[in-house]
Design a protein around this motif. Structure first.
Motif, PDB file in Angstrom:
ATOM      1  N   GLN A  10      -3.722 -43.012  11.646  1.00  0.00           N
ATOM      2  CA  GLN A  10      -4.404 -43.025  10.347  1.00  0.00           C
ATOM      3  C   GLN A  10      -5.827 -43.568  10.476  1.00  0.00           C
ATOM      4  O   GLN A  10      -6.570 -43.611   9.496  1.00  0.00           O
ATOM      5  N   GLU A  11      -6.165 -44.041  11.690  1.00  0.00           N
ATOM      6  CA  GLU A  11      -7.509 -44.538  11.973  1.00  0.00           C
ATOM      7  C   GLU A  11      -7.971 -45.628  11.011  1.00  0.00           C
ATOM      8  O   GLU A  11      -9.115 -45.660  10.572  1.00  0.00           O
ATOM      9  N   LEU A  12      -7.058 -46.529  10.666  1.00  0.00           N
ATOM     10  CA  LEU A  12      -7.441 -47.698   9.872  1.00  0.00           C
ATOM     11  C   LEU A  12      -8.057 -48.741  10.801  1.00  0.00           C
ATOM     12  O   LEU A  12      -7.749 -48.767  11.993  1.00  0.00           O
ATOM     13  N   THR A  13      -8.918 -49.600  10.273  1.00  0.00           N
ATOM     14  CA  THR A  13      -9.364 -50.736  11.086  1.00  0.00           C
ATOM     15  C   THR A  13      -8.234 -51.764  11.110  1.00  0.00           C
ATOM     16  O   THR A  13      -7.312 -51.716  10.286  1.00  0.00           O
ATOM     17  N   GLN A  14      -8.340 -52.695  12.065  1.00  0.00           N
ATOM     18  CA  GLN A  14      -7.302 -53.719  12.154  1.00  0.00           C
ATOM     19  C   GLN A  14      -7.250 -54.536  10.869  1.00  0.00           C
ATOM     20  O   GLN A  14      -6.176 -54.914  10.410  1.00  0.00           O
ATOM     21  N   GLN A  15      -8.431 -54.786  10.283  1.00  0.00           N
ATOM     22  CA  GLN A  15      -8.461 -55.569   9.046  1.00  0.00           C
ATOM     23  C   GLN A  15      -7.821 -54.798   7.888  1.00  0.00           C
ATOM     24  O   GLN A  15      -7.032 -55.349   7.130  1.00  0.00           O
ATOM     25  N   GLU A  16      -8.148 -53.507   7.793  1.00  0.00           N
ATOM     26  CA  GLU A  16      -7.551 -52.694   6.713  1.00  0.00           C
ATOM     27  C   GLU A  16      -6.030 -52.691   6.819  1.00  0.00           C
ATOM     28  O   GLU A  16      -5.324 -52.794   5.828  1.00  0.00           O
ATOM     29  N   LEU A  17      -5.581 -52.589   8.041  1.00  0.00           N
ATOM     30  CA  LEU A  17      -4.147 -52.551   8.269  1.00  0.00           C
ATOM     31  C   LEU A  17      -3.509 -53.889   7.915  1.00  0.00           C
ATOM     32  O   LEU A  17      -2.445 -53.943   7.282  1.00  0.00           O
ATOM     33  N   ALA A  18      -4.184 -54.973   8.314  1.00  0.00           N
ATOM     34  CA  ALA A  18      -3.681 -56.312   7.990  1.00  0.00           C
ATOM     35  C   ALA A  18      -3.564 -56.467   6.475  1.00  0.00           C
ATOM     36  O   ALA A  18      -2.555 -56.963   5.958  1.00  0.00           O
ATOM     37  N   ASP A  19      -4.599 -56.000   5.746  1.00  0.00           N
ATOM     38  CA  ASP A  19      -4.582 -56.108   4.283  1.00  0.00           C
ATOM     39  C   ASP A  19      -3.459 -55.262   3.692  1.00  0.00           C
ATOM     40  O   ASP A  19      -2.730 -55.692   2.804  1.00  0.00           O
ATOM     41  N   LYS A  20      -3.321 -54.059   4.224  1.00  0.00           N
ATOM     42  CA  LYS A  20      -2.327 -53.136   3.697  1.00  0.00           C
ATOM     43  C   LYS A  20      -0.912 -53.682   3.885  1.00  0.00           C
ATOM     44  O   LYS A  20      -0.069 -53.598   2.998  1.00  0.00           O
ATOM     45  N   LEU A  21      -0.655 -54.237   5.077  1.00  0.00           N
ATOM     46  CA  LEU A  21       0.688 -54.729   5.379  1.00  0.00           C
ATOM     47  C   LEU A  21       0.878 -56.170   4.934  1.00  0.00           C
ATOM     48  O   LEU A  21       1.960 -56.730   5.059  1.00  0.00           O
ATOM     49  N   ASN A  22      -0.239 -56.774   4.478  1.00  0.00           N
ATOM     50  CA  ASN A  22      -0.203 -58.158   4.052  1.00  0.00           C
ATOM     51  C   ASN A  22       0.271 -59.107   5.170  1.00  0.00           C
ATOM     52  O   ASN A  22       1.139 -59.952   4.986  1.00  0.00           O
ATOM     53  N   ILE A  23      -0.302 -58.927   6.352  1.00  0.00           N
ATOM     54  CA  ILE A  23      -0.022 -59.810   7.502  1.00  0.00           C
ATOM     55  C   ILE A  23      -1.364 -60.239   8.095  1.00  0.00           C
ATOM     56  O   ILE A  23      -2.368 -59.563   7.876  1.00  0.00           O
ATOM     57  N   PRO A  24      -1.381 -61.374   8.822  1.00  0.00           N
ATOM     58  CA  PRO A  24      -2.654 -61.799   9.442  1.00  0.00           C
ATOM     59  C   PRO A  24      -3.118 -60.791  10.492  1.00  0.00           C
ATOM     60  O   PRO A  24      -2.290 -60.125  11.123  1.00  0.00           O
ATOM     61  N   ILE A  25      -4.430 -60.720  10.688  1.00  0.00           N
ATOM     62  CA  ILE A  25      -4.972 -59.766  11.654  1.00  0.00           C
ATOM     63  C   ILE A  25      -4.493 -60.084  13.069  1.00  0.00           C
ATOM     64  O   ILE A  25      -4.303 -59.197  13.908  1.00  0.00           O
ATOM     65  N   GLY A  26      -4.245 -61.384  13.346  1.00  0.00           N
ATOM     66  CA  GLY A  26      -3.713 -61.775  14.661  1.00  0.00           C
ATOM     67  C   GLY A  26      -2.371 -61.101  14.927  1.00  0.00           C
ATOM     68  O   GLY A  26      -2.060 -60.691  16.040  1.00  0.00           O
ATOM     69  N   THR A  27      -1.559 -60.975  13.874  1.00  0.00           N
ATOM     70  CA  THR A  27      -0.257 -60.315  14.023  1.00  0.00           C
ATOM     71  C   THR A  27      -0.450 -58.822  14.297  1.00  0.00           C
ATOM     72  O   THR A  27       0.269 -58.239  15.098  1.00  0.00           O
ATOM     73  N   VAL A  28      -1.425 -58.229  13.608  1.00  0.00           N
ATOM     74  CA  VAL A  28      -1.729 -56.817  13.878  1.00  0.00           C
ATOM     75  C   VAL A  28      -2.065 -56.645  15.355  1.00  0.00           C
ATOM     76  O   VAL A  28      -1.525 -55.768  16.040  1.00  0.00           O
ATOM     77  N   LYS A  29      -2.954 -57.536  15.858  1.00  0.00           N
ATOM     78  CA  LYS A  29      -3.394 -57.415  17.246  1.00  0.00           C
ATOM     79  C   LYS A  29      -2.229 -57.596  18.208  1.00  0.00           C
ATOM     80  O   LYS A  29      -2.092 -56.858  19.183  1.00  0.00           O
ATOM     81  N   SER A  30      -1.351 -58.580  17.942  1.00  0.00           N
ATOM     82  CA  SER A  30      -0.285 -58.809  18.915  1.00  0.00           C
ATOM     83  C   SER A  30       0.761 -57.689  18.852  1.00  0.00           C
ATOM     84  O   SER A  30       1.261 -57.243  19.880  1.00  0.00           O
ATOM     85  N   ARG A  31       1.055 -57.177  17.640  1.00  0.00           N
ATOM     86  CA  ARG A  31       2.004 -56.043  17.566  1.00  0.00           C
ATOM     87  C   ARG A  31       1.421 -54.809  18.256  1.00  0.00           C
ATOM     88  O   ARG A  31       2.137 -54.055  18.919  1.00  0.00           O
ATOM     89  N   LEU A  32       0.129 -54.637  18.073  1.00  0.00           N
ATOM     90  CA  LEU A  32      -0.532 -53.491  18.701  1.00  0.00           C
ATOM     91  C   LEU A  32      -0.421 -53.589  20.226  1.00  0.00           C
ATOM     92  O   LEU A  32      -0.081 -52.633  20.921  1.00  0.00           O
ATOM     93  N   ARG A  33      -0.676 -54.807  20.727  1.00  0.00           N
ATOM     94  CA  ARG A  33      -0.631 -54.989  22.176  1.00  0.00           C
ATOM     95  C   ARG A  33       0.789 -54.748  22.700  1.00  0.00           C
ATOM     96  O   ARG A  33       0.989 -54.028  23.673  1.00  0.00           O
ATOM     97  N   LEU A  34       1.779 -55.315  22.008  1.00  0.00           N
ATOM     98  CA  LEU A  34       3.164 -55.104  22.442  1.00  0.00           C
ATOM     99  C   LEU A  34       3.533 -53.627  22.393  1.00  0.00           C
ATOM    100  O   LEU A  34       4.163 -53.088  23.300  1.00  0.00           O
ATOM    101  N   GLY A  35       3.101 -52.976  21.316  1.00  0.00           N
ATOM    102  CA  GLY A  35       3.407 -51.565  21.158  1.00  0.00           C
ATOM    103  C   GLY A  35       2.797 -50.731  22.277  1.00  0.00           C
ATOM    104  O   GLY A  35       3.454 -49.858  22.852  1.00  0.00           O
ATOM    105  N   LEU A  36       1.544 -51.043  22.612  1.00  0.00           N
ATOM    106  CA  LEU A  36       0.871 -50.272  23.660  1.00  0.00           C
ATOM    107  C   LEU A  36       1.517 -50.527  25.017  1.00  0.00           C
ATOM    108  O   LEU A  36       1.671 -49.619  25.830  1.00  0.00           O
ATOM    109  N   GLU A  37       1.911 -51.803  25.242  1.00  0.00           N
ATOM    110  CA  GLU A  37       2.580 -52.093  26.509  1.00  0.00           C
ATOM    111  C   GLU A  37       3.883 -51.315  26.628  1.00  0.00           C
ATOM    112  O   GLU A  37       4.223 -50.775  27.669  1.00  0.00           O
ATOM    113  N   LYS A  38       4.604 -51.254  25.508  1.00  0.00           N
ATOM    114  CA  LYS A  38       5.870 -50.528  25.525  1.00  0.00           C
ATOM    115  C   LYS A  38       5.639 -49.035  25.762  1.00  0.00           C
ATOM    116  O   LYS A  38       6.336 -48.404  26.538  1.00  0.00           O
TER     117      LYS A  38
END
Ligand SMILES: [Zn+2]
Lengths: 220, 225
Positions: A182-210
């Motif tokens: 969906q090409e959202l920025t990390q901040q947009e995604l954090a706002d949308k999901l109502n989670i801290p941007i740090g959580t977005v970054k760590s989930r993204l990293r885990l997801g990419l590693e997987k």
């Protein structure tokens, strides 16, 4: 996360406190295998920045590193204005790359040093050869989580990758899809999901590693 | 087994970030192939970072003098928020291989933005120039096809050869991938290869590419050069 807004501008930065404390605790040359309270404190601050986007911890890191980066810059770049640019660029990267810092691979000091050196190399190229290139991070690998940034690049080389997105755990899938499909920025995604941007970054990293591990199995 | 390595002085200049691009590429590529030097560079980097960042310093006053307070205020009030809303940079597709005479080679990571020209050559010898922007040094990839050789030559300045793939021999020795040979102008040699080889080379650079930036920036040094 500490509530930065509620504190006054005068108290929230803790200017110099970290340095004053750590200088008292330690003197003379240090060896890497000694217990190192300063290193532990820096690591704690980095975690706060990476996981909670804690600005107050960032300010403490800034207070510790900025004067040292500035004097390194003055020596190396011979101009006060450029030294300030080096502080600005290095500390901005500390903030944006915080989620890639890996305490198992390097002390915070070493990680910040590599960011600073690489940035300084690119700035020197500009001064000496008038080149606007950025090769520092290609020349010296940063001590980061499994070279996560490069993996992010590699992933997008392959359309096959997106087939495997469906196999991710839901929380990681949501973040990977948000950023890459969906090409959202990390901040947009954090706002949308109502989670801290740090959580977005760590989930993204885990997801990419997987995803990378799916890919490796695929090619075995 | 790699037998030829950069010396301690070069490794330490590299860890400090003081070498020009052409030589930084050579050391970085060698370190990717050589765990021994990689280890040493890591140790040097740790030592440097401790020296720069963990020494005692009374900085409380310098902090304001240098304008760092203002910069910190700016970070806290807007820069950090702006950084978080910047879009994730669009990942670039990087093809880090070269193909010459039907052979494809995967290059060390440091080359990934450096290969922008095409191969030129006669007979078995092909050269791809790197645009490092340094007038004092010519950096290239050099390919010699199987059973090829470089005619005997001397160097005006020093010559650096880093073997990336294949093998070659000269009157001194036989070299393996990762071998890092820095020859000064006194040496004469004519490398030959039986299976073919790919090298990274820097040539014609008297006093240039083995010196740190601090020496290069020194105007007296420029006059001598
Ligand atoms: Zn080596």
């Amino acid at each position: 996360m500490e509530n930065v807004q509620s504190q006054s501008a005068q108290t929230r930065y803790d200017k110099g406190n970290l340095i004053a404390r750590s200088s008292n605790q330690r003197s003379g040359a240090m060896k890497s295998d000694e217990p190192n309270p300063m290193a532990d404190e820096l690591a704690h601050l980095m975690m706060q920045v990476a996981n909670n986007r804690c600005k107050r911890s960032f300010a403490s890191l800034f207070s510790h590193f900025a004067p040292k980066i500035n004097s390194f810059g003055v020596q190396r770049l011979s101009q006060q204005g450029l030294a300030m640019d080096l502080v600005q660029e290095t500390m901005a990267r500390v903030w944006t790359k915080a989620h890639l810092y890996n305490a198992d691979k390097a002390a915070v000091s070493t990680w910040v040093f590599t960011i600073m050196r690489n940035q300084c190399f690119d700035m020197l190229r500009k001064v000496q050869h008038n080149r606007e290139d950025a090769f520092g991070d290609d020349i010296w690998p940063l001590f980061e989580s499994d070279d996560a940034e490069n993996n992010e690049e590699d992933f997008l080389l392959s359309a096959n990758l997106l087939q495997h997105v469906e196999d991710l755990p839901p929380l990681q899938r949501q973040v990977v899809q948000g950023i890459y499909m969906q090409e959202l920025t990390q901040q947009e995604l954090a706002d949308k999901l109502n989670i801290p941007i740090g959580t977005v970054k760590s989930r993204l990293r885990l997801g990419l590693e997987k995803l990378k591990s799916f890919m490796e199995k695929h090619y075995d | 087994m790699i037998n030829y390595h950069p010396d301690q002085h070069l490794l330490s200049l590299h860890a400090k970030g003081e070498l020009p691009l052409s030589m930084s590429i050579a050391i970085s590529a060698h370190a990717e192939l050589c765990s021994h030097c990689r280890q040493q560079l890591n140790q040097m980097t740790i030592a440097l970072s401790e020296q720069e960042f963990e020494q005692q310093q009374t900085v409380a006053e310098q902090f304001d003098d240098a304008g760092l307070s203002g910069l910190l205020d700016q970070f806290m009030s807007s820069t950090l928020d702006n950084l978080d809303t910047e879009p994730t940079p669009q990942p670039q597709v990087v093809d880090n291989t070269v193909t010459i005479k039907g052979e494809q080679y995967a290059l060390p990571r440091v080359f990934r933005k450096q290969i922008n020209a095409s191969w030129q050559g006669i007979g078995k010898v092909s050269r791809l120039r790197l645009d490092t922007g340094e007038p004092q040094a010519r950096a290239s990839l050099l390919h010699i096809a199987a059973n090829g050789e470089i005619p005997e030559h001397t160097h005006k300045g020093a010559e650096l050869t880093l073997l990336l793939a294949g093998e070659f021999s000269d009157c001194y020795n036989t070299y393996k991938p990762g071998d890092f040979m820095l020859l000064d102008q006194a040496h004469q040699h004519s490398p030959k290869t039986t299976e073919g080889c790919l090298c990274y080379t820097i040539v014609d650079a008297p006093l240039y590419f083995t010196k740190g930036f601090s020496k290069l920036l020194n105007p007296i040094g420029d006059l001598l050069y």
